[in-house]
Scaffold this motif. Structure first.
Motif, PDB file in Angstrom:
ATOM      1  N   LEU A   1     -73.646  29.849 -18.432  1.00 32.03           N
ATOM      2  CA  LEU A   1     -73.879  29.110 -19.682  1.00 32.03           C
ATOM      3  C   LEU A   1     -74.905  28.004 -19.466  1.00 32.03           C
ATOM      4  O   LEU A   1     -75.797  27.805 -20.293  1.00 32.03           O
ATOM      5  CB  LEU A   1     -72.566  28.524 -20.208  1.00 32.03           C
ATOM      6  N   TYR A   2     -74.771  27.292 -18.363  1.00 26.82           N
ATOM      7  CA  TYR A   2     -75.731  26.238 -18.053  1.00 26.82           C
ATOM      8  C   TYR A   2     -77.143  26.824 -17.972  1.00 26.82           C
ATOM      9  O   TYR A   2     -78.088  26.280 -18.552  1.00 26.82           O
ATOM     10  CB  TYR A   2     -75.361  25.557 -16.730  1.00 26.82           C
TER      11      TYR A   2
ATOM     12  N   GLN B   1     -75.691  23.845 -27.243  1.00 29.26           N
ATOM     13  CA  GLN B   1     -74.360  24.452 -27.260  1.00 29.26           C
ATOM     14  C   GLN B   1     -73.951  25.113 -25.945  1.00 29.26           C
ATOM     15  O   GLN B   1     -72.822  24.920 -25.502  1.00 29.26           O
ATOM     16  CB  GLN B   1     -74.224  25.438 -28.431  1.00 29.26           C
ATOM     17  N   PRO B   2     -74.818  25.880 -25.277  1.00 25.17           N
ATOM     18  CA  PRO B   2     -74.385  26.447 -23.991  1.00 25.17           C
ATOM     19  C   PRO B   2     -73.982  25.374 -22.966  1.00 25.17           C
ATOM     20  O   PRO B   2     -73.057  25.581 -22.192  1.00 25.17           O
ATOM     21  CB  PRO B   2     -75.601  27.231 -23.504  1.00 25.17           C
ATOM     22  N   TYR B   3     -74.663  24.227 -22.990  1.00 28.01           N
ATOM     23  CA  TYR B   3     -74.279  23.140 -22.089  1.00 28.01           C
ATOM     24  C   TYR B   3     -72.874  22.638 -22.432  1.00 28.01           C
ATOM     25  O   TYR B   3     -72.073  22.375 -21.543  1.00 28.01           O
ATOM     26  CB  TYR B   3     -75.271  21.979 -22.169  1.00 28.01           C
ATOM     27  N   ARG B   4     -72.597  22.487 -23.709  1.00 23.07           N
ATOM     28  CA  ARG B   4     -71.258  22.048 -24.139  1.00 23.07           C
ATOM     29  C   ARG B   4     -70.190  23.063 -23.735  1.00 23.07           C
ATOM     30  O   ARG B   4     -69.111  22.690 -23.276  1.00 23.07           O
ATOM     31  CB  ARG B   4     -71.237  21.813 -25.646  1.00 23.07           C
ATOM     32  N   ASP B   5     -70.506  24.331 -23.928  1.00 25.81           N
ATOM     33  CA  ASP B   5     -69.561  25.380 -23.540  1.00 25.81           C
ATOM     34  C   ASP B   5     -69.333  25.382 -22.031  1.00 25.81           C
ATOM     35  O   ASP B   5     -68.206  25.579 -21.566  1.00 25.81           O
ATOM     36  CB  ASP B   5     -70.055  26.748 -24.012  1.00 25.81           C
ATOM     37  N   ALA B   6     -70.384  25.147 -21.265  1.00 26.82           N
ATOM     38  CA  ALA B   6     -70.251  25.082 -19.805  1.00 26.82           C
ATOM     39  C   ALA B   6     -69.334  23.927 -19.411  1.00 26.82           C
ATOM     40  O   ALA B   6     -68.494  24.073 -18.513  1.00 26.82           O
ATOM     41  CB  ALA B   6     -71.626  24.931 -19.152  1.00 26.82           C
ATOM     42  N   LEU B   7     -69.472  22.797 -20.093  1.00 29.01           N
ATOM     43  CA  LEU B   7     -68.620  21.639 -19.795  1.00 29.01           C
ATOM     44  C   LEU B   7     -67.153  21.912 -20.130  1.00 29.01           C
ATOM     45  O   LEU B   7     -66.261  21.403 -19.448  1.00 29.01           O
ATOM     46  CB  LEU B   7     -69.085  20.412 -20.568  1.00 29.01           C
ATOM     47  N   LYS B   8     -66.915  22.693 -21.167  1.00 29.30           N
ATOM     48  CA  LYS B   8     -65.526  23.040 -21.497  1.00 29.30           C
ATOM     49  C   LYS B   8     -64.894  23.835 -20.359  1.00 29.30           C
ATOM     50  O   LYS B   8     -63.722  23.652 -20.046  1.00 29.30           O
ATOM     51  CB  LYS B   8     -65.462  23.853 -22.791  1.00 29.30           C
TER      52      LYS B   8
ATOM     53  N   GLN C   1     -66.069  23.871 -17.152  1.00 31.95           N
ATOM     54  CA  GLN C   1     -66.165  23.121 -15.894  1.00 31.95           C
ATOM     55  C   GLN C   1     -66.539  21.670 -16.223  1.00 31.95           C
ATOM     56  O   GLN C   1     -67.714  21.296 -16.188  1.00 31.95           O
ATOM     57  CB  GLN C   1     -67.204  23.770 -14.986  1.00 31.95           C
ATOM     58  N   PRO C   2     -65.532  20.846 -16.557  1.00 32.65           N
ATOM     59  CA  PRO C   2     -65.788  19.466 -16.991  1.00 32.65           C
ATOM     60  C   PRO C   2     -66.536  18.596 -15.987  1.00 32.65           C
ATOM     61  O   PRO C   2     -67.092  17.569 -16.362  1.00 32.65           O
ATOM     62  CB  PRO C   2     -64.382  18.908 -17.255  1.00 32.65           C
ATOM     63  N   THR C   3     -66.573  18.988 -14.740  1.00 27.22           N
ATOM     64  CA  THR C   3     -67.267  18.188 -13.723  1.00 27.22           C
ATOM     65  C   THR C   3     -68.737  18.574 -13.562  1.00 27.22           C
ATOM     66  O   THR C   3     -69.404  18.049 -12.675  1.00 27.22           O
ATOM     67  CB  THR C   3     -66.561  18.340 -12.358  1.00 27.22           C
ATOM     68  N   LEU C   4     -69.238  19.439 -14.418  1.00 25.85           N
ATOM     69  CA  LEU C   4     -70.627  19.887 -14.323  1.00 25.85           C
ATOM     70  C   LEU C   4     -71.546  18.794 -14.879  1.00 25.85           C
ATOM     71  O   LEU C   4     -71.935  18.795 -16.044  1.00 25.85           O
ATOM     72  CB  LEU C   4     -70.808  21.203 -15.079  1.00 25.85           C
ATOM     73  N   ALA C   5     -71.880  17.855 -14.003  1.00 23.61           N
ATOM     74  CA  ALA C   5     -72.645  16.667 -14.404  1.00 23.61           C
ATOM     75  C   ALA C   5     -74.024  17.019 -14.947  1.00 23.61           C
ATOM     76  O   ALA C   5     -74.529  16.350 -15.853  1.00 23.61           O
ATOM     77  CB  ALA C   5     -72.771  15.703 -13.225  1.00 23.61           C
ATOM     78  N   ARG C   6     -74.640  18.074 -14.422  1.00 28.21           N
ATOM     79  CA  ARG C   6     -75.983  18.467 -14.887  1.00 28.21           C
ATOM     80  C   ARG C   6     -75.953  18.825 -16.368  1.00 28.21           C
ATOM     81  O   ARG C   6     -76.887  18.521 -17.112  1.00 28.21           O
ATOM     82  CB  ARG C   6     -76.510  19.657 -14.098  1.00 28.21           C
ATOM     83  N   ALA C   7     -74.877  19.478 -16.788  1.00 31.27           N
ATOM     84  CA  ALA C   7     -74.775  19.858 -18.199  1.00 31.27           C
ATOM     85  C   ALA C   7     -74.663  18.610 -19.069  1.00 31.27           C
ATOM     86  O   ALA C   7     -75.330  18.502 -20.105  1.00 31.27           O
ATOM     87  CB  ALA C   7     -73.578  20.781 -18.419  1.00 31.27           C
TER      88      ALA C   7
ATOM     89  N   LYS D   1     -75.728  15.633 -18.353  1.00 26.05           N
ATOM     90  CA  LYS D   1     -77.027  14.945 -18.304  1.00 26.05           C
ATOM     91  C   LYS D   1     -78.005  15.590 -19.289  1.00 26.05           C
ATOM     92  O   LYS D   1     -78.732  14.896 -20.005  1.00 26.05           O
ATOM     93  CB  LYS D   1     -77.582  14.999 -16.884  1.00 26.05           C
ATOM     94  N   ASN D   2     -78.017  16.920 -19.338  1.00 23.36           N
ATOM     95  CA  ASN D   2     -78.920  17.609 -20.260  1.00 23.36           C
ATOM     96  C   ASN D   2     -78.517  17.384 -21.713  1.00 23.36           C
ATOM     97  O   ASN D   2     -79.386  17.229 -22.575  1.00 23.36           O
ATOM     98  CB  ASN D   2     -78.972  19.096 -19.933  1.00 23.36           C
ATOM     99  N   ILE D   3     -77.231  17.366 -21.988  1.00 23.28           N
ATOM    100  CA  ILE D   3     -76.754  17.083 -23.345  1.00 23.28           C
ATOM    101  C   ILE D   3     -77.236  15.705 -23.771  1.00 23.28           C
ATOM    102  O   ILE D   3     -77.793  15.536 -24.866  1.00 23.28           O
ATOM    103  CB  ILE D   3     -75.213  17.174 -23.430  1.00 23.28           C
ATOM    104  N   THR D   4     -77.048  14.726 -22.910  1.00 17.45           N
ATOM    105  CA  THR D   4     -77.461  13.354 -23.214  1.00 17.45           C
ATOM    106  C   THR D   4     -78.971  13.276 -23.451  1.00 17.45           C
ATOM    107  O   THR D   4     -79.426  12.642 -24.414  1.00 17.45           O
ATOM    108  CB  THR D   4     -77.037  12.402 -22.076  1.00 17.45           C
ATOM    109  N   GLY D   5     -79.740  13.933 -22.604  1.00 16.93           N
ATOM    110  CA  GLY D   5     -81.200  13.921 -22.752  1.00 16.93           C
ATOM    111  C   GLY D   5     -81.661  14.604 -24.026  1.00 16.93           C
ATOM    112  O   GLY D   5     -82.541  14.100 -24.728  1.00 16.93           O
ATOM    113  N   ILE D   6     -81.065  15.746 -24.338  1.00 19.05           N
ATOM    114  CA  ILE D   6     -81.457  16.471 -25.555  1.00 19.05           C
ATOM    115  C   ILE D   6     -81.047  15.690 -26.795  1.00 19.05           C
ATOM    116  O   ILE D   6     -81.808  15.613 -27.768  1.00 19.05           O
ATOM    117  CB  ILE D   6     -80.869  17.897 -25.556  1.00 19.05           C
ATOM    118  N   GLU D   7     -79.867  15.072 -26.774  1.00 16.53           N
ATOM    119  CA  GLU D   7     -79.450  14.264 -27.917  1.00 16.53           C
ATOM    120  C   GLU D   7     -80.399  13.097 -28.152  1.00 16.53           C
ATOM    121  O   GLU D   7     -80.739  12.767 -29.289  1.00 16.53           O
ATOM    122  CB  GLU D   7     -78.012  13.763 -27.727  1.00 16.53           C
ATOM    123  N   ALA D   8     -80.868  12.473 -27.066  1.00 19.35           N
ATOM    124  CA  ALA D   8     -81.838  11.371 -27.186  1.00 19.35           C
ATOM    125  C   ALA D   8     -83.160  11.884 -27.755  1.00 19.35           C
ATOM    126  O   ALA D   8     -83.768  11.227 -28.620  1.00 19.35           O
ATOM    127  CB  ALA D   8     -82.058  10.709 -25.828  1.00 19.35           C
ATOM    128  N   LEU D   9     -83.596  13.054 -27.317  1.00 17.24           N
ATOM    129  CA  LEU D   9     -84.838  13.639 -27.831  1.00 17.24           C
ATOM    130  C   LEU D   9     -84.693  13.980 -29.310  1.00 17.24           C
ATOM    131  O   LEU D   9     -85.614  13.727 -30.097  1.00 17.24           O
ATOM    132  CB  LEU D   9     -85.212  14.883 -27.026  1.00 17.24           C
TER     133      LEU D   9
END
Length: 162
Positions: A61-62, A117-124, A126-132, A134-142
């Motif tokens: 998903l990531y 959405q795939p990043y969010r699904d990946a976090l569901k 594997q909640p410790t997937l920090a890269r996902a 980080k990407n969610i935060t970056g995309i939301e800022a963009l």
């Protein structure tokens, strides 16, 4: 005895190891990404998602998020980059005036909202997937910056009409 059977059926089973074909599909997806073939990468990662191993699913998903976001970032860069024909007519020291419209930016925003959405699904999974995260935060800022730019362009268009 019945109570033990019920309790036994409610306890989570141990994480299944990835099936060899799913692991191979994931590896092929990475290879396709490196070879700049997003369609084949997307197909391979989608195949890896069929595995029961949630760690492999989260990784796939990531990577699907990566494939999708990369495509959208390329589209965004293209909006701000002059075409070859436009570049030829420019002096070396004059910047290109990109023809960015609110509608074109809104399409990018809509794509980014899907790409996240795939990043969010990946976090569901594997909640410790920090890269996902980080990407969610970056995309939301963009997305926020692009929405501000859309509003600025709309106001600019309205002022030109007056």
């Amino acid at each position: 005895l019945i109570g033990l059977l019920i309790l036994g059926s409610l306890t989570p089973c141990t994480q299944a190891a990835p099936q060899p074909e799913s692991a191979k599909a994931y590896t092929q997806g990475i290879s396709h990404m490196r070879n700049n073939d997003p369609a084949k990468a997307r197909e391979a990662f989608s195949q890896a998602l069929l595995d029961e191993d949630t760690t492999l699913q989260a990784a796939a998903l990531y990577q699907l998020g990566q494939v999708n976001a990369t495509r959208t970032f390329s589209e965004l860069r293209a909006l701000y980059s002059p075409s070859a024909e436009e570049s030829e007519g420019l002096a070396e020291d004059s910047p290109a005036a990109p023809q960015v419209t609110p509608e074109a930016l809104q399409k990018i925003v809509d794509s980014l909202k899907q790409d996240i959405q795939p990043y969010r699904d990946a976090l569901k999974l594997q909640p410790t997937l920090a890269r996902a995260q980080k990407n969610i935060t970056g995309i939301e800022a963009l997305i926020k910056k692009l929405e501000e730019e859309i509003e600025r362009l709309k106001q600019q268009q309205q002022q030109q009409v007056l």
